[in-house]
Design a protein around this motif. Structure first.
Motif, short mmCIF file in Angstrom:
data_model
loop_
_atom_site.label_atom_id
_atom_site.label_comp_id
_atom_site.label_asym_id
_atom_site.label_seq_id
_atom_site.Cartn_x
_atom_site.Cartn_y
_atom_site.Cartn_z
N PRO A 9 0.82 -1.34 -0.01
CA PRO A 9 -0.04 0.08 -0.19
C PRO A 9 0.89 1.21 -0.06
O PRO A 9 1.97 1.30 0.52
CB PRO A 9 -0.63 -0.08 1.43
CG PRO A 9 -0.75 -1.53 1.77
CD PRO A 9 0.54 -2.08 1.22
N ASP A 10 0.27 2.21 -0.82
CA ASP A 10 1.11 3.48 -0.74
C ASP A 10 1.28 4.25 0.66
O ASP A 10 2.71 4.58 0.85
CB ASP A 10 0.42 4.43 -1.54
CG ASP A 10 0.05 4.28 -3.05
OD1 ASP A 10 1.07 3.50 -3.51
OD2 ASP A 10 -0.59 4.75 -3.71
N ASP A 11 0.54 3.99 1.44
CA ASP A 11 0.87 4.67 2.98
C ASP A 11 2.03 3.96 3.54
O ASP A 11 2.90 4.49 4.30
CB ASP A 11 -0.29 4.87 3.73
CG ASP A 11 -1.14 3.55 3.84
OD1 ASP A 11 -1.06 2.54 3.22
OD2 ASP A 11 -1.60 3.30 5.29
N PHE A 12 2.13 2.52 3.52
CA PHE A 12 3.19 1.83 4.12
C PHE A 12 4.58 2.31 3.52
O PHE A 12 5.39 2.39 3.95
CB PHE A 12 2.93 0.23 3.80
CG PHE A 12 3.85 -0.79 4.59
CD1 PHE A 12 4.06 -0.51 5.85
CD2 PHE A 12 4.49 -1.39 3.75
CE1 PHE A 12 4.77 -1.20 6.58
CE2 PHE A 12 5.22 -2.28 4.40
CZ PHE A 12 5.47 -2.20 5.78
N LEU A 13 4.42 2.29 2.20
CA LEU A 13 5.69 2.68 1.24
C LEU A 13 6.26 4.03 1.75
O LEU A 13 7.23 4.36 2.04
CB LEU A 13 5.43 2.62 0.07
CG LEU A 13 6.55 3.20 -0.93
CD1 LEU A 13 7.92 1.96 -0.62
CD2 LEU A 13 6.32 3.00 -2.43
N HIS A 14 5.24 4.95 2.19
CA HIS A 14 5.56 6.23 2.51
C HIS A 14 6.26 6.43 3.73
O HIS A 14 7.28 6.77 4.12
CB HIS A 14 4.39 7.17 2.52
CG HIS A 14 3.86 7.63 1.27
ND1 HIS A 14 4.59 8.40 0.19
CD2 HIS A 14 2.68 7.52 0.68
CE1 HIS A 14 3.79 8.56 -1.03
NE2 HIS A 14 2.65 7.77 -0.67
N LYS A 15 5.66 5.35 4.81
CA LYS A 15 6.43 5.27 5.99
C LYS A 15 7.68 4.66 5.99
O LYS A 15 8.78 5.11 6.72
CB LYS A 15 5.58 4.37 7.11
CG LYS A 15 4.04 4.74 7.56
CD LYS A 15 3.29 3.82 8.15
CE LYS A 15 1.96 4.42 8.66
NZ LYS A 15 1.12 3.38 9.28
N ASP A 17 9.84 4.96 3.54
CA ASP A 17 10.48 6.06 2.94
C ASP A 17 10.93 7.08 4.11
O ASP A 17 12.06 7.54 3.98
CB ASP A 17 10.04 6.92 1.63
CG ASP A 17 9.78 5.75 0.56
OD1 ASP A 17 10.74 4.82 0.34
OD2 ASP A 17 9.08 6.22 -0.49
N GLY A 18 10.06 7.32 4.91
CA GLY A 18 10.22 8.07 6.02
C GLY A 18 11.36 7.57 7.08
O GLY A 18 12.29 8.40 7.43
N VAL A 19 11.37 6.31 7.42
CA VAL A 19 12.19 5.65 8.15
C VAL A 19 13.59 5.85 7.49
O VAL A 19 14.91 5.95 8.08
CB VAL A 19 11.82 4.22 8.43
CG1 VAL A 19 12.94 3.61 9.40
CG2 VAL A 19 10.64 4.31 9.54
N ALA A 20 13.52 5.42 6.10
CA ALA A 20 14.84 5.26 5.40
C ALA A 20 15.44 6.89 5.32
O ALA A 20 16.70 6.74 5.67
CB ALA A 20 14.84 4.90 4.02
N SER A 21 14.82 7.88 5.26
CA SER A 21 15.18 8.96 5.25
C SER A 21 15.80 9.39 6.41
O SER A 21 16.83 10.08 6.58
CB SER A 21 14.10 10.01 4.83
OG SER A 21 14.64 11.24 4.58
N ASN A 22 15.13 9.25 7.49
CA ASN A 22 15.37 9.82 8.74
C ASN A 22 16.64 8.70 9.19
O ASN A 22 17.54 9.51 9.93
CB ASN A 22 14.38 8.98 9.87
CG ASN A 22 13.28 10.05 10.00
OD1 ASN A 22 13.38 11.20 9.61
ND2 ASN A 22 12.11 9.67 10.55
N GLU A 23 17.17 7.66 8.68
CA GLU A 23 18.17 6.90 9.01
C GLU A 23 19.40 7.27 7.98
O GLU A 23 20.37 6.40 7.86
CB GLU A 23 17.87 5.38 9.13
CG GLU A 23 17.02 5.09 10.22
CD GLU A 23 16.71 3.85 10.24
OE1 GLU A 23 17.54 2.97 9.69
OE2 GLU A 23 16.01 3.34 11.28
#
Length: 62
Positions: A9-15, A17-23
């Motif tokens: 799901p798109d919302d899961f992918l956004h989450k 990507d958010g974690v990846a970006s933060n790390e």
């Protein structure tokens, strides 16, 4: 290195990507690490099988 197609799901992918970006890592790096962690955790239930799968995955994804 092989590429795979995973549907989510798109919302899961956004989450993700958010974690990846933060790390400060790529989406692929984050997902590979998540799979490694999952495989190590399941090793408790079937240690021999999980270890073999983890070694195979490590060889494949470096």
């Amino acid at each position: 290195m092989a590429k795979i197609l995973v549907t989510m799901p798109d919302d899961f992918l956004h989450k993700i990507d958010g974690v990846a970006s933060n790390e400060q890592r790529t989406r692929s790096e984050l997902i590979r690490e998540a799979l490694r962690t999952y495989m190590r955790r399941t090793a408790v239930k079937n240690p021999e099988k999980a270890e073999n799968e983890a070694k195979t995955l490590e060889e494949l994804i470096g």
